[in-house]
Enzyme design. Structure first.
Site, mmCIF file in Angstrom:
data_model
loop_
_atom_site.group_PDB
_atom_site.id
_atom_site.type_symbol
_atom_site.label_atom_id
_atom_site.label_comp_id
_atom_site.label_asym_id
_atom_site.label_seq_id
_atom_site.Cartn_x
_atom_site.Cartn_y
_atom_site.Cartn_z
ATOM 1 N N ARG A 21 3.829 -0.533 -4.918
ATOM 2 C CA ARG A 21 3.656 -0.925 -3.429
ATOM 3 C C ARG A 21 2.253 -1.832 -3.378
ATOM 4 O O ARG A 21 2.036 -2.140 -2.344
ATOM 5 C CB ARG A 21 3.443 0.096 -2.434
ATOM 6 C CG ARG A 21 4.937 0.865 -2.407
ATOM 7 C CD ARG A 21 4.989 1.926 -1.405
ATOM 8 N NE ARG A 21 4.815 1.606 -0.203
ATOM 9 C CZ ARG A 21 5.840 1.466 0.629
ATOM 10 N NH1 ARG A 21 6.901 1.287 0.314
ATOM 11 N NH2 ARG A 21 5.484 0.963 1.843
ATOM 12 N N GLU A 64 16.688 -18.334 -7.595
ATOM 13 C CA GLU A 64 16.418 -17.151 -8.153
ATOM 14 C C GLU A 64 15.550 -17.294 -9.486
ATOM 15 O O GLU A 64 14.685 -16.159 -10.004
ATOM 16 C CB GLU A 64 17.601 -16.259 -7.922
ATOM 17 C CG GLU A 64 17.500 -14.776 -8.469
ATOM 18 C CD GLU A 64 16.208 -14.039 -7.604
ATOM 19 O OE1 GLU A 64 15.613 -14.417 -6.562
ATOM 20 O OE2 GLU A 64 15.958 -12.739 -8.119
ATOM 21 N N HIS A 107 16.634 -37.676 -6.619
ATOM 22 C CA HIS A 107 15.878 -38.148 -5.669
ATOM 23 C C HIS A 107 14.592 -37.633 -5.706
ATOM 24 O O HIS A 107 13.674 -37.559 -4.694
ATOM 25 C CB HIS A 107 16.460 -37.145 -4.481
ATOM 26 C CG HIS A 107 18.085 -37.532 -4.043
ATOM 27 N ND1 HIS A 107 18.363 -39.098 -3.770
ATOM 28 C CD2 HIS A 107 19.209 -37.038 -4.212
ATOM 29 C CE1 HIS A 107 19.698 -39.070 -3.658
ATOM 30 N NE2 HIS A 107 19.988 -38.104 -4.195
ATOM 31 N N LYS A 165 5.489 -4.675 -3.984
ATOM 32 C CA LYS A 165 7.249 -4.477 -3.925
ATOM 33 C C LYS A 165 7.623 -4.826 -2.512
ATOM 34 O O LYS A 165 8.781 -5.217 -2.154
ATOM 35 C CB LYS A 165 7.701 -3.144 -4.468
ATOM 36 C CG LYS A 165 9.094 -2.950 -4.287
ATOM 37 C CD LYS A 165 9.731 -3.726 -5.501
ATOM 38 C CE LYS A 165 11.132 -3.706 -5.485
ATOM 39 N NZ LYS A 165 11.736 -4.678 -6.254
ATOM 40 N N GLU A 187 6.974 -15.494 -10.807
ATOM 41 C CA GLU A 187 6.232 -14.130 -10.126
ATOM 42 C C GLU A 187 5.720 -13.197 -11.464
ATOM 43 O O GLU A 187 4.787 -12.832 -11.361
ATOM 44 C CB GLU A 187 7.033 -13.328 -9.244
ATOM 45 C CG GLU A 187 8.484 -12.744 -9.676
ATOM 46 C CD GLU A 187 9.382 -12.097 -8.575
ATOM 47 O OE1 GLU A 187 8.790 -11.737 -7.553
ATOM 48 O OE2 GLU A 187 10.518 -12.289 -8.671
ATOM 49 N N TRP A 199 -2.856 -2.700 -1.593
ATOM 50 C CA TRP A 199 -2.595 -4.189 -1.771
ATOM 51 C C TRP A 199 -3.497 -4.877 -0.725
ATOM 52 O O TRP A 199 -3.250 -4.652 0.396
ATOM 53 C CB TRP A 199 -1.045 -4.443 -1.429
ATOM 54 C CG TRP A 199 -0.886 -5.723 -1.881
ATOM 55 C CD1 TRP A 199 -0.472 -6.438 -2.965
ATOM 56 C CD2 TRP A 199 -0.730 -7.067 -0.798
ATOM 57 N NE1 TRP A 199 -0.276 -7.723 -2.852
ATOM 58 C CE2 TRP A 199 -0.257 -8.043 -1.550
ATOM 59 C CE3 TRP A 199 -0.713 -6.907 0.512
ATOM 60 C CZ2 TRP A 199 0.110 -9.353 -0.898
ATOM 61 C CZ3 TRP A 199 -0.508 -8.118 1.293
ATOM 62 C CH2 TRP A 199 -0.116 -9.300 0.439
ATOM 63 N N CYS A 215 0.874 -1.540 -0.049
ATOM 64 C CA CYS A 215 -0.108 0.260 -0.124
ATOM 65 C C CYS A 215 1.030 1.348 -0.127
ATOM 66 O O CYS A 215 1.897 1.071 0.824
ATOM 67 C CB CYS A 215 -0.895 0.146 1.258
ATOM 68 S SG CYS A 215 -2.021 -1.340 1.347
ATOM 69 N N LYS A 224 12.013 -15.789 -10.333
ATOM 70 C CA LYS A 224 11.831 -14.639 -11.332
ATOM 71 C C LYS A 224 10.671 -15.177 -12.219
ATOM 72 O O LYS A 224 9.803 -14.319 -12.588
ATOM 73 C CB LYS A 224 13.007 -14.229 -12.027
ATOM 74 C CG LYS A 224 13.915 -13.363 -11.476
ATOM 75 C CD LYS A 224 13.521 -12.098 -11.326
ATOM 76 C CE LYS A 224 13.041 -11.925 -9.878
ATOM 77 N NZ LYS A 224 13.793 -12.044 -8.336
ATOM 78 N N ASN A 229 -1.676 1.749 5.585
ATOM 79 C CA ASN A 229 -1.009 0.872 5.075
ATOM 80 C C ASN A 229 -0.826 -0.051 6.588
ATOM 81 O O ASN A 229 -0.294 0.585 7.430
ATOM 82 C CB ASN A 229 0.095 1.674 4.667
ATOM 83 C CG ASN A 229 1.398 0.525 4.323
ATOM 84 O OD1 ASN A 229 1.143 -0.661 4.174
ATOM 85 N ND2 ASN A 229 2.384 0.868 4.012
ATOM 86 N N GLY A 230 -0.687 -1.065 6.362
ATOM 87 C CA GLY A 230 -0.691 -2.118 7.507
ATOM 88 C C GLY A 230 -1.734 -2.766 7.987
ATOM 89 O O GLY A 230 -2.667 -3.122 7.104
HETATM 90 C C1 F6R Z 1 11.189 -11.149 -5.742
HETATM 91 C C2 F6R Z 1 10.989 -10.033 -4.804
HETATM 92 C C3 F6R Z 1 10.632 -10.448 -3.429
HETATM 93 C C4 F6R Z 1 11.492 -9.676 -2.403
HETATM 94 C C5 F6R Z 1 11.077 -9.989 -0.833
HETATM 95 C C6 F6R Z 1 11.997 -9.273 0.222
HETATM 96 O O1 F6R Z 1 11.519 -10.696 -6.987
HETATM 97 O O2 F6R Z 1 11.107 -8.955 -5.026
HETATM 98 O O3 F6R Z 1 10.836 -11.936 -2.989
HETATM 99 O O4 F6R Z 1 12.885 -10.094 -2.412
HETATM 100 O O5 F6R Z 1 9.708 -9.842 -0.660
HETATM 101 O O6 F6R Z 1 12.037 -7.994 -0.091
HETATM 102 P P1 F6R Z 1 13.058 -7.041 0.427
HETATM 103 O O7 F6R Z 1 14.369 -7.139 -0.092
HETATM 104 O O8 F6R Z 1 12.622 -5.583 0.208
HETATM 105 O O9 F6R Z 1 12.971 -7.229 1.940
#
Ligand code: F6R
Length: 611
Positions: free
Chosen positions: A27, A484, A507, A606, A491, A73, A2, A488, A99-100
């Protein structure tokens, strides 16, 4: 999660708010709204993106030089017009954005319902609005005090902004657990969840701390604690600029951020990698290196992509500094029986510096006496401020929801930390140090070389755009890179993908392999190369479609793979910095081919400031 923007000054508040919400949209983007003070309290809100709010605003032509806005969000209550913020009480005299999460909202709601309050939606925020209204109307305290009292009764986290129609010159803001800052302009003041909406107007900001409340008008601001102690806050100068938060000609922020990595890795090392003197200097750790080096063990806590960089850090610290490392999901660590004390060091890693679980792990480790070091990107973020010391990644604002340049910057910092500790502990030889310093210096140029021609990656993306599943395999330093790469893809393109240590395949996951399964194998580390080649043979024998990421010299891998994406040769322990780039691009192009919303994937946000 948010985004909040508020404005009090001489401009039309709606313009500042809409532009600001667009910058904060990463956000959260399932609904948006704003409240403006003019002769009345004007409320506009809608399910959808900030663009939809802007369309609606055009029809209403809202006026007013004081107002607040929100991009949501959803946590409590589905994304729809009713649950969109701002929220009001029964008498619609004020509007609140939040927000929260208010954790005890259900109990409060039931109590308020008994007192005659009727709720229109399902959000915890609406409950907070009604609580403030109830306290204000049922006592002789003023509105500001009613807000204070309500906040003392709620449990959970909040960053809030409130406007009231009988106080048309002011915004009340408060924070606990969700970031808020005040932008200090000339005859105008702002409030925002982060600096991006403010940067166009001012570089001066004041960060609110937990349980602080402030009143903002066009003439200034006053900050107090919730218990009424007046505070004098430090005004910080922002180092970012407007260009950094715009797309700069790229179709998506994600692509821009992938292409920035040659520069951001270089920025991250500037003044820290002292090539001539064969040493690392990390000013942020001054005074703490002895404690890091004497640690019984290092515990790295993080989430998502940052957790993956932590896993690379585990290999790096063990190889270069010979310090035992455990990597924990922050969300798991916080509720475990934590065996951590003053002999341990925790390193928390977070791009945003606001992730709720990582923050909770940090606080728990500190409470138990451990030294806590941070690796953060956002300067002045809560995690950066609460750690004992730390190193900024200096990757610049990361707007695309899928993290890319933050990952490589985090791995760069971890590499430098491990090298520094290795030298300090006298376990890293002069010779290896010299080799790594030179190799690190050359990483930005090698990243640029990969980015110079991405046609091979685009071809593979076209080939597998509609594959329903992917498997990613890697070993040693590149096992976290496999995780990773899979994250990617999941998501941003919504394709199911799994990352595995290559040797674990036999396994279980090997049962998945048939002629339809794309298997991305990261074969860029020398010391496990022969083993990975055997793993590739095993996939090939079962007709899997092999996409290899290999170093230029690995002809056996190139021969076996159906598609080979080569990267420049580099020391094993630095290979994640290069191997991840083609994987970021592969997921980007697949997502674009599938017409997915790359910068704002569904259901994500984010900065995850809720549990
Ligand atoms: C993946 C992504 C999330 C963040 C995770 C931690 O692309 O962006 O998995 O890595 O939410 O976020 P931070 O690094 O801001 O604590």
């Amino acid at each position: 999660m948010c985004g909040i923007v508020g404005y009090a000054g001489g401009r039309q508040a709606s313009e500042v708010i809409l532009k600001g919400l667009q910058r904060l949209e990463y956000r959260g983007y399932d609904s948006a709204g704003m409240a403006l003070l003019n002769d009345d309290l004007e409320l506009i809100k809608v399910r959808g993106k900030v663009r939809d709010l802007a369309d609606l605003a055009e029809k209403h032509d809202p006026h007013g030089t004081v107002g607040i806005g929100h991009t949501r969000w959803a946590t409590h209550g589905e994304p729809n017009d009713v649950n969109a913020h701002p929220h009001t009480g029964t008498h619609r005299q004020f509007a609140l954005v939040h927000n929260g999460i208010i954790e005890n909202y259900n109990v409060i709601r039931q109590d308020l319902e008994k007192k005659g309050h009727t709720f229109t939606g399902e959000t915890d925020t609406e409950v907070l609005a009604h609580l403030i209204e109830e306290i204000h109307e049922m006592s002789d305290i003023d509105f500001y005090q009613a807000v204070q009292q309500a906040l003392l009764q709620v449990e959970g986290t909040y960053g809030i902004a409130i406007v009231h129609k009988y106080h048309p010159d002011r915004i009340i803001v408060a924070r606990k657990g969700s970031p808020l800052l005040i932008g200090v302009g000339d005859g105008e003041y702002f409030v925002a969840s982060d600096a991006s909406p403010v940067i166009e107007y001012t570089h001066k900001v004041v960060y609110l701390e937990d349980e602080e409340i402030a009143v903002i008008t066009r003439d200034g601001y006053e900050v107090s604690t919730l218990k009424n102690v007046r505070l004098t806050k430090e005004v910080h100068e922002l180092a970012m600029n407007l260009e950094q938060i715009e797309k700069g000609g790229f179709p998506h922020f994600m692509l821009k951020e992938i292409f920035e990595q040659g520069d951001t890795i270089g920025d991250c090392m500037r003044g820290r990698l002292i090539v001539d003197e064969n040493r690392i200097q990390l000013g942020g750790l001054d005074g703490y290196v002895d404690r890091l080096c004497d640690a019984r063990r290092v515990i790295i806590a993080a989430c998502g992509t940052s957790w993956h960089s932590g896993l690379v850090g585990e290999y790096l610290f063990e190889y270069l500094a010979r310090i035992p490392v455990e990597v924990e999901y922050a969300s798991e660590f916080r509720y475990r029986e934590q065996l951590i004390d003053e002999q341990d060091v925790m390193i928390v890693i977070s791009q945003s510096g606001e992730t709720a679980d990582t923050l909770a792990a940090l606080r728990e480790a500190k409470r138990r006496g451990a030294l806590v070091l941070g690796i953060c990107n956002v300067v002045g973020s809560t995690i950066a401020r609460e750690t004992d010391a730390g190193v900024y990644t200096h990757a610049g604002p990361e707007i695309g929801v899928a993290s890319t340049k933050a990952f490589t910057a985090q791995v760069t910092v971890l590499t430098m930390m491990a090298m520094l500790a290795g030298r300090h502990r006298k376990v890293l030889s002069d010779e290896l140090m010299r080799e790594l310093v030179r190799e690190l210096r050359d990483v930005p140029a090698r990243v640029r070389a990969i980015l110079e021609d991405t046609s091979g990656i685009e071809k593979v993306a076209r080939m597998f755009t509609y594959a329903p599943n992917f498997l990613y395999l890697g070993r040693s330093y590149n096992f976290p890179v496999a995780l990773e790469g899979a994250l990617k893809l999941k998501e941003i393109s919504y394709i199911h993908a799994e990352g595995y240590p290559a040797a674990e395949m036999k396994h279980g996951p090997i049962a998945l392999i048939d002629e339809h399964m794309p298997v991305v194998v990261i074969a860029a580390t020398d010391h496990t190369n022969e083993k990975v080649v055997s793993n590739i043979e095993e996939v090939k024998a079962r007709k899997g479609r092999i996409i290899a990421i290999s170093s230029n010299g690995q002809s056996d891998v190139a021969r076996l793979a159906e598609f080979n994406l080569s990267i420049p040769e580099i020391h094993d322990c630095l290979s994640p910095l290069l191997a991840v780039i083609p994987l970021q691009l592969l997921s980007y192009h697949i997502a674009v081919n599938r017409k997915c919303h790359v910068d704002q994937p569904r259901n994500l946000a984010k900065s995850v400031t809720v549990e």
